[in-house]
Design an enzyme around this catalytic site. Structure first.
Site, PDB file in Angstrom:
ATOM      1  N   LYS A  58       0.837  -1.195   0.000  1.00  0.00           N
ATOM      2  CA  LYS A  58       0.000   0.000   0.000  1.00  0.00           C
ATOM      3  C   LYS A  58       0.875   1.250   0.000  1.00  0.00           C
ATOM      4  O   LYS A  58       1.908   1.297   0.672  1.00  0.00           O
ATOM      5  CB  LYS A  58      -0.893  -0.023   1.248  1.00  0.00           C
ATOM      6  CG  LYS A  58      -1.873   1.136   1.392  1.00  0.00           C
ATOM      7  CD  LYS A  58      -2.709   0.929   2.653  1.00  0.00           C
ATOM      8  CE  LYS A  58      -3.747   2.035   2.840  1.00  0.00           C
ATOM      9  NZ  LYS A  58      -4.598   1.777   4.038  1.00  0.00           N
ATOM     10  N   SER A  72      -9.338   1.599   3.091  1.00  0.00           N
ATOM     11  CA  SER A  72      -8.536   2.393   2.180  1.00  0.00           C
ATOM     12  C   SER A  72      -7.485   1.590   1.431  1.00  0.00           C
ATOM     13  O   SER A  72      -6.845   2.096   0.508  1.00  0.00           O
ATOM     14  CB  SER A  72      -7.853   3.533   2.950  1.00  0.00           C
ATOM     15  OG  SER A  72      -6.957   3.024   3.923  1.00  0.00           O
ATOM     16  N   SER A  92      -9.537  -0.677   7.256  1.00  0.00           N
ATOM     17  CA  SER A  92      -8.967  -0.607   5.919  1.00  0.00           C
ATOM     18  C   SER A  92      -8.364  -1.890   5.371  1.00  0.00           C
ATOM     19  O   SER A  92      -7.964  -1.943   4.214  1.00  0.00           O
ATOM     20  CB  SER A  92      -7.911   0.503   5.860  1.00  0.00           C
ATOM     21  OG  SER A  92      -8.508   1.745   6.102  1.00  0.00           O
TER      22      SER A  92
END
Length: 430
Positions: free
Chosen positions: A35, A112, A136
């Site tokens: 990420k 996210s 997330s």
């Protein structure tokens, strides 16, 4: 998802520096993605927003969690798209595009850590790193039909990871099968290989399952029948989690007074828990990034812009009560579960929303979702989201929680349990 071939060269260089003989390492032969919230030396950490990337230099060092995975022998293939500033749970990014949910292309992938979930669900990498502050990892894992693990708060270093809210930030990861999920966890957590521990009880949070729009036989009964088959029905207990929280977390009273008790779609004490979590999250996000947001005034997508500016403009109140809630909930759930107990809840309340759903509708869904997601977030317990196939063309999942520090126990348990869970799901689909 962003893929940069330079990351392969970075991996090779790193391994030559750290471990000249990289054969037979625990993650040898596996690929992973990261990420874009993790620092990787020589690369700008973009945080999901081009204005952030424009105003920040390249990282000077690599996040310890990424370095640990590299030392384990895995190959990094690139960084992944994420929600802007990690402040959403749906995965739509107006700047870089929305990663396509491989299991439900007409629906959001979840955020996210959207790109990190999609790259695994699409088979482009064996596993990936995300972060889980509010939801997330767990939400995109559920929405994309893969495994997602949120570890106990504080057990894995978040150094080199852009902070969102330190009281809740965790390093999390995704995988398509429980064996790789466990292998990655053992490396990140630096766990010894020990025989699996037999669970002492499974508590079914009946009131939480009543919030789900998915039929009971597709979620709750799958976990109940599987657990009965492997460990015996005498270990299965039932509870109304909302009552436990109401009775054992007195600091929630000041949050219950703010209109939560009248919410027909929710469990009042869990809605109050969500309010406390979101208040502390806003407070810490403002402390971390409020000055940058106010100075740069970044271009932010719909929904996320409103949420970020709400945090930046928030007036601090009841922050001490929020910390008291954390302490009390951890104690209450530790007492409830004991050393080797498990708590079963739905990961989310229903199917992933359709793409391009109105921001106001998404905000309502987000608020409602946090009544379930705040349980692990506020307590600091570890949680795993387990895929349970499809229902009406959308992925279905269930979650298991264990007490803080029981990450190895939970990872081993999922590996033991999943074959039976899969059999139960397949029998429903016949």
């Amino acid at each position: 998802m962003e893929i940069d071939s330079d990351y392969g060269a970075f991996t090779e260089k790193f391994l030559l520096q750290q471990s000249p003989s990289s054969h037979d390492l625990p993650l040898s032969g596996l690929t992973f993605a990261v990420k874009d919230i993790y620092d990787v030396a020589g690369y700008v950490t973009g945080f999901g927003n081009p204005d952030w990337a424009r105003t920040h230099p390249a990282a000077e060092s690599t996040a310890p969690s990424v370095s640990t995975i590299l030392r384990g022998g895995a190959t990094c293939i690139g960084k992944t798209v994420m929600d802007e500033m990690a402040y959403c749970m749906f995965g739509e990014n107006k700047h870089y595009g929305t990663p396509v949910n491989p299991r439900a292309p007409d629906r959001v992938p979840g955020g996210s850590s959207s790109g990190s979930a999609v790259v695994v669900a699409a088979g482009l990498a064996d596993f990936s790193l995300g972060t889980d502050t509010g939801a997330s990892v767990r939400v995109p894992a559920s929405y994309c039909g893969i495994f997602g693990f949120r570890p106990s708060h504080g057990v894995i270093s978040t150094s080199g990871v852009i902070p969102m809210s330190q009281s809740f930030d965790t390093v999390g990861w995704f995988a398509r099968d429980p064996v790789i999920l466990r292998r990655v966890g053992h490396v990140l957590l630096q766990l010894p290989d020990v025989p699996p521990v037999r669970p002492t009880q499974l508590i079914i949070a009946e009131d939480c399952f009543q919030l789900s729009s998915i039929p009971s036989d597709r979620v709750k009964q799958v976990i109940v029948h599987s657990f009965e088959k492997l460990f015996g029905g005498h270990l299965i207990k039932h509870a109304n989690l909302g009552d436990v929280v109401k009775d054992k977390v007195p600091s929630l009273n000041c949050f219950l007074d703010k209109g939560n008790a009248g919410q027909e779609y929710n469990i009042p004490s869990l809605a109050a828990l969500s309010s406390a979590m979101r208040m502390l999250q806003r407070h810490e996000f403002k402390n971390n990034h409020g000055e940058w947001v106010s100075t740069v005034r970044p271009d932010l997508g719909p929904g996320i812009s409103e949420r970020i500016w709400e945090a930046v403009r928030a007036v601090d109140e009841n922050i001490n009560a929020c910390h008291s809630v954390k302490t009390e909930l951890c104690a209450a759930l530790t007492e409830l579960l004991g050393d080797a107990g498990l708590l079963a809840i739905p990961t989310v309340r229903g199917a992933p929303p359709k793409l391009q759903t109105e921001p106001a509708t998404l905000e309502t869904l987000l608020v409602r979702a946090f009544s379930l997601l705040s349980i692990a977030g506020v307590s600091g317990f570890c949680q795993v989201s387990i895929p349970l196939g499809m229902y009406e063309n959308a992925p279905v999942s269930v979650s298991l929680l264990a007490k803080h520090g029981s990450d190895g126990f939970l990872l081993n348990l999922v590996e033991t349990l999943y074959g039976t869970l899969k059999e139960q799901v397949e029998s429903l689909d016949r």
